[in-house]
Design an enzyme around this catalytic site. Structure first.
Site, PDB file in Angstrom:
ATOM      1  CG  HIS A  99      -0.075  -0.302   2.513  1.00  0.00           C
ATOM      2  ND1 HIS A  99       0.447   0.675   3.305  1.00  0.00           N
ATOM      3  CD2 HIS A  99       0.337  -1.480   3.066  1.00  0.00           C
ATOM      4  CE1 HIS A  99       1.129   0.124   4.304  1.00  0.00           C
ATOM      5  NE2 HIS A  99       1.088  -1.202   4.180  1.00  0.00           N
ATOM      6  CD  GLU A 113       2.073  -5.170   4.095  1.00  0.00           C
ATOM      7  OE1 GLU A 113       2.296  -5.898   5.069  1.00  0.00           O
ATOM      8  OE2 GLU A 113       1.402  -4.137   4.171  1.00  0.00           O
TER       9      GLU A 113
HETATM   10 CO    CO Z   1       2.312  -2.484   5.571  1.00  0.00          CO
END
Ligand code: CO
Length: 294
Positions: A155, A188
């Site tokens: 994000h 991630e």
């Molecule tokens: Co994160």
């Protein structure tokens, strides 16, 4: 001006986060509560604050787990432990995670996960499509016989906003946006075994919350609590243990979730109960490459 401050303070938060990550040592019998409190205290001592409660997610628990008020859990010799930490300086966030294997059984999974993260970062530059990043993650993991968790993503990071747009998928997607120079994003990949379902679902347990708005309530404790949370955390997540250790505060917290003042983030678990690893870096998108700040 705002851009300079944004980059400067994100780098500062990243430096603190890196120092703290170096101190993490996990062994069998260690308390999860002590670990969380300790890391969050260090952030404060180093002039920053926690951007979200230290996440400690073990084995098939994938994300959003942290210590409860009087948590008695300790690590065992069978544990694959994901530690996700976020540090902020005046709202500018560095977010990153690493996995620690006490079992000694998941080395290949972790190696592939690290490789997937490195490969993803290697394609990031001004103009890269988010799908290209996701494709690197997916193809790297699959090459080694593993797969990404398909409903968790990286994000962008905004001021006081952990999960900002765009999302960075962990697999190739049809919909895709371009990143531009100066964007700050957390990459991630979560990785699991090839025969696993490869996604997470919410459990009943919930420790992490964030303020969303101040909605009407007749509970005076609840009104006081939401005002305190907004003034101290703005919209950044916190744990129940930070704001609700007494019975009255716990009731107030439940009321604030019920009336829509707070967003709740239940603990997430891989649906086929397969072990999951996670590695994450925060990067600043540059003209020709990406700079890893944490
Ligand atoms: Co994160």
């Amino acid at each position: 001006m705002e851009t300079d401050e944004r980059i400067k303070k994100t780098i500062e938060a990243g430096k603190v986060a890196k120092e703290i990550r170096k101190t993490i040592k996990i062994k069998e019998g260690d308390s999860i509560l002590e670990l969380c409190k300790n890391l969050e205290m260090k952030m404060k001592e180093m002039g920053c604050e926690y951007a979200f409660p230290v996440n400690v997610s073990v084995n098939e628990i994938t994300a959003h787990d942290t210590a409860s008020v009087d948590d008695e859990r300790v690590f065992t010799e069978k544990d694959l432990v994901k530690i996700d930490i976020g540090v902020h300086k005046d709202g500018f966030i560095a977010d990153g995670s690493a996995t620690f294997d006490l079992s000694g059984e998941h080395g290949k999974l972790m190696d592939a996960n690290i490789r997937a993260l490195e490969n993803a970062i290697s394609v990031i530059k001004d103009g890269v499509f988010t799908s290209e990043i996701g494709k690197e993650i997916e193809t790297t993991l699959k090459k080694y016989g593993f797969k990404p968790i398909d409903n968790l993503t990286g994000h962008a990071l905004g001021r006081y906003i952990i999960h900002s747009n765009p999302i960075i998928p962990n697999f190739e997607t049809k919909k895709s946006v371009q990143l531009k120079e100066g964007d700050i994003v957390a990459i991630e990949p979560f990785a699991t075994y090839g025969n696993a379902a490869g996604h997470v679902s919410e459990m009943d347990r919930c420790e992490i919350f964030s303020a969303d708005s101040i909605e009407p309530t007749r509970n005076r404790d609840a009104r006081r609590l939401i005002e305190k949370i907004f003034s101290e955390r703005k919209t950044l997540p916190f744990a129940e243990r930070h704001y609700a250790s007494s019975r009255a505060e716990k009731i107030a917290l439940i009321e604030l979730v019920r009336n829509g003042s707070l967003i709740a983030y239940p603990v997430l678990r891989e649906v086929s109960k397969s072990a999951v690893s996670q590695f994450e870096h925060t990067v600043i998108v540059g003209k020709d490459s990406a700079e890893t700040v944490f």
